[in-house]
Structures are given as C-alpha cells and as structure tokens.
Design a protein around this motif. Structure first.
Motif, short mmCIF file in Angstrom:
data_model
loop_
_atom_site.label_atom_id
_atom_site.label_comp_id
_atom_site.label_asym_id
_atom_site.label_seq_id
_atom_site.Cartn_x
_atom_site.Cartn_y
_atom_site.Cartn_z
N GLU A 80 -51.16 40.71 -11.67
CA GLU A 80 -50.06 41.32 -10.93
C GLU A 80 -50.40 41.42 -9.45
N VAL A 81 -51.65 41.76 -9.13
CA VAL A 81 -52.08 41.77 -7.73
C VAL A 81 -52.01 40.37 -7.15
N ALA A 82 -52.17 39.36 -8.02
CA ALA A 82 -52.11 37.96 -7.58
C ALA A 82 -50.69 37.46 -7.41
N GLY A 83 -49.70 38.23 -7.87
CA GLY A 83 -48.32 37.78 -7.77
C GLY A 83 -47.93 36.77 -8.83
N ILE A 84 -48.75 36.63 -9.88
CA ILE A 84 -48.47 35.67 -10.95
C ILE A 84 -47.46 36.26 -11.93
N VAL A 85 -47.57 37.55 -12.19
CA VAL A 85 -46.70 38.25 -13.12
C VAL A 85 -46.29 39.60 -12.51
N GLY A 86 -45.30 40.24 -13.13
CA GLY A 86 -45.00 41.62 -12.79
C GLY A 86 -44.23 41.81 -11.49
N ASP A 87 -44.48 42.94 -10.86
CA ASP A 87 -43.74 43.41 -9.69
C ASP A 87 -44.20 42.68 -8.43
N ALA A 88 -43.26 42.08 -7.73
CA ALA A 88 -43.58 41.34 -6.50
C ALA A 88 -44.19 42.25 -5.43
N PHE A 89 -43.89 43.56 -5.50
CA PHE A 89 -44.42 44.50 -4.51
C PHE A 89 -45.78 45.07 -4.92
N GLN A 90 -46.42 44.41 -5.89
CA GLN A 90 -47.83 44.67 -6.22
C GLN A 90 -48.70 43.47 -5.84
N PHE A 92 -50.53 42.18 -3.58
CA PHE A 92 -51.26 42.40 -2.33
C PHE A 92 -52.28 41.30 -2.06
N GLY A 93 -52.75 40.62 -3.09
CA GLY A 93 -53.77 39.59 -2.90
C GLY A 93 -53.32 38.50 -1.95
N PRO A 94 -52.26 37.77 -2.27
CA PRO A 94 -51.79 36.73 -1.36
C PRO A 94 -51.39 37.26 0.02
N ALA A 95 -50.69 38.41 0.06
CA ALA A 95 -50.20 38.94 1.33
C ALA A 95 -51.34 39.26 2.29
N LEU A 96 -52.40 39.85 1.77
CA LEU A 96 -53.52 40.23 2.63
C LEU A 96 -54.40 39.03 2.96
#
Length: 304
Positions: A80-90, A92-96
């Motif tokens: 989820e932190v990777a943006g692979i599954v779940g909430d897009a606003f979790q 943070f990995g790619p964004a940071l």
C-alpha cells in the motif's frame, strides 16, 4: 518526568538498535525511482520483507522509513505504501522517492507477507486472529507486542541507513494511523530518528477511554496510561522536528491539538483539518512537503 526513552525501554525490555543482515532482491525501475524488494531478519529470527525505494536520475537527499496503516486490512502492508494496492493517499514511497528521498516500507508483523497462513495481498478469514495472537501469546509469556514492533522499527531504520548510505542526520520516520503510532513511539525511543511525521495517531488516553475508542493491540501495555501519555512522547522527541497531522472528526486524533498544546517548545508543526481519519490529497501533500523540507533543512544545516 524522567527520561521517556529510558522509561519505555526498561518497561518494554527493548534492546538497543543493532546492525542487520539484508538480502537484496529484484529491482524494478519506474518514472523517477527504483523499487527493490529486500528481506532481513527480526529479533525472533522472523523474516521481514520490505520495499526499498531510491530516486533514479537524481541525488539521494536523505531517507525515511514509512510505516503502513492498519485499517483492518491485514493483507495490505508495504504494497500500500508502494501504491500497488489500497488507498492512493497511502502511496508515500513513490511520492517521496521522486522528490529525492530513499524510502523503506516494511511489512508490520501479521500484515501482508508476514501473515502465517497466507502471504500476498489477498485477505484471509483468520487474519485478525493472527494479529490478536501476536499480542496475546506474548502476554502469556510475559512479553509485549510493542517490544516486538519497536524492535522491528529500529531494525528498519538500521536497514535504511545500511542499504542507502544516506547521511544519518537526514533520516526519519513517518506513518498514518497504525503507522503513525509506530512512528510516534519509535521516534521517542530512538534518537537516530532525526524527524518524525505522525498522522491520525495523536490522542490522549483520557479522551480515548472516555469516548470508547479502540486501542491498538500494539499499544496494549498494562499500566502504560499511568506512566505516560502522548504529550510525553512528543516532548521526548523534541527538539527534533515533528509534524502532527489530525482531523477534528477523527476519533483517533480527536484532541491532537490539545495534546500538542501541552508540549513545550516550537519543534512541532501542526496540520489540522475539518475531516475524518482517512487521508485526502491535502494532508497527503502536506506530509510529503514537510518530510522533504525536513531533509532539505538538515542538508542546508550540514553545509553551514
């Protein structure tokens, strides 16, 4: 009060941070960052999978460990932190990473690939029971889930430093909800956390008990509320920079503003909105900007 880090470490039986052997895995390249799957061992010789994000095409400015949320979704963790599954606003990995930070996103115990019965991002009927047992089995043996989780957190920061070689003055921790609680306690006991961003997790024990708000199994430590509160944990973090993100309609951060008001000093940045628990674009962006700003400020101070 006495030193909070000492009190907590003694209360939990939490050992000092250690060096960690890391197994490196497959690296995938994306727009602005690389993502690598790694594994390392925990205190109980358990396997801890994580994603390591590093910027590509630019200098790595610093680093942050991002602890994932709970949300009753034990099948979601690092992914989820990777943006692979779940909430897009979790995610943070790619964004940071695109902003120049190395990011480590580990699975918490009993989440995603650290579940006993199944691994991956599909739910299992008894996920909740494994999480409950992670607490109750330790209590039965005179141990605590918080000790295990904070030892995991310390190892995650060690792994970030070891694998990326970033300046130790430019690393911190962050998280929302369960991840925010982990970040709060971790930063209080581990001075290597040079900054901390805590979202949806600061609330007094008094308010939670009065309103009947659920207590995380992580935080279920007999007598803990008699020893300290979230204001004490925040005070222990200062003067290192801290960001406290909260919502007025969020029962898990209901009185975050009042908790922060009890803390002396000006090291805390508050971001409070008239919304509930789940993050939205405004809070997500504010957290990313603040974390990047902290790393840049540390870099500028180092140059001086």
């Amino acid at each position: 009060m006495d030193d909070v880090a000492t009190i907590l470490r003694e209360r939990l039986g939490l050992a000092a941070p250690v060096q960690v052997d890391v197994q490196r895995g497959e690296v995938e390249s994306f727009d602005g960052f690389d993502r690598e799957r790694i594994e390392y061992r925990g205190l109980e010789d358990d396997r801890i999978p994580a994603f390591l994000f590093t910027p590509n095409g630019r200098e790595t400015l610093g680093g942050v460990v991002v602890f994932h949320q709970h949300n009753g979704e034990f099948h979601f963790g690092k992914s989820e932190v990777a943006g692979i599954v779940g909430d897009a606003f979790q995610a943070f990995g790619p964004a940071l990473a695109r902003r120049g930070l190395a990011v480590l996103a580990p699975d918490a115990i009993t989440f995603e690939d650290r579940r006993g019965a199944v691994q991956g991002t599909e739910p299992d009927l008894y996920d909740w029971l494994q999480h409950y047992n992670a607490m109750s089995h330790r209590l039965l043996q005179g141990d605590l889930l918080m000790r295990k989780c904070l030892d995991d957190a310390q190892r995650a920061l060690s792994v970030l430093l070891q694998t990326t070689g970033v300046d130790a003055q430019r690393v911190g921790v962050a998280g929302h909800s369960y991840g925010g609680t982990t970040a709060l306690y971790h930063a209080a006991v581990d001075a290597r956390c040079r900054f901390v961003c805590i979202s949806g997790a600061v609330c007094s024990f008094e308010t939670r008990l009065r309103e009947g708000t659920g207590i995380l199994l992580f935080e279920t430590v007999p007598g803990l509320a008699r020893q300290l509160g979230h204001h004490d944990l925040l005070a222990a973090i200062g003067p290192r920079p801290a960001m406290v993100v909260s919502g007025t309609q969020d029962k898990y951060s209901r009185d975050a503003d009042q908790v922060v008001a009890r803390v002396a000093g000006d090291f805390i940045t508050e971001w409070r909105v008239e919304r509930g628990h789940a993050l939205e674009q405004e809070r997500f962006d504010a957290m990313v900007e603040w974390i990047v700003g902290c790393v840049c400020d540390q870099a500028e101070a180092h140059r001086r």
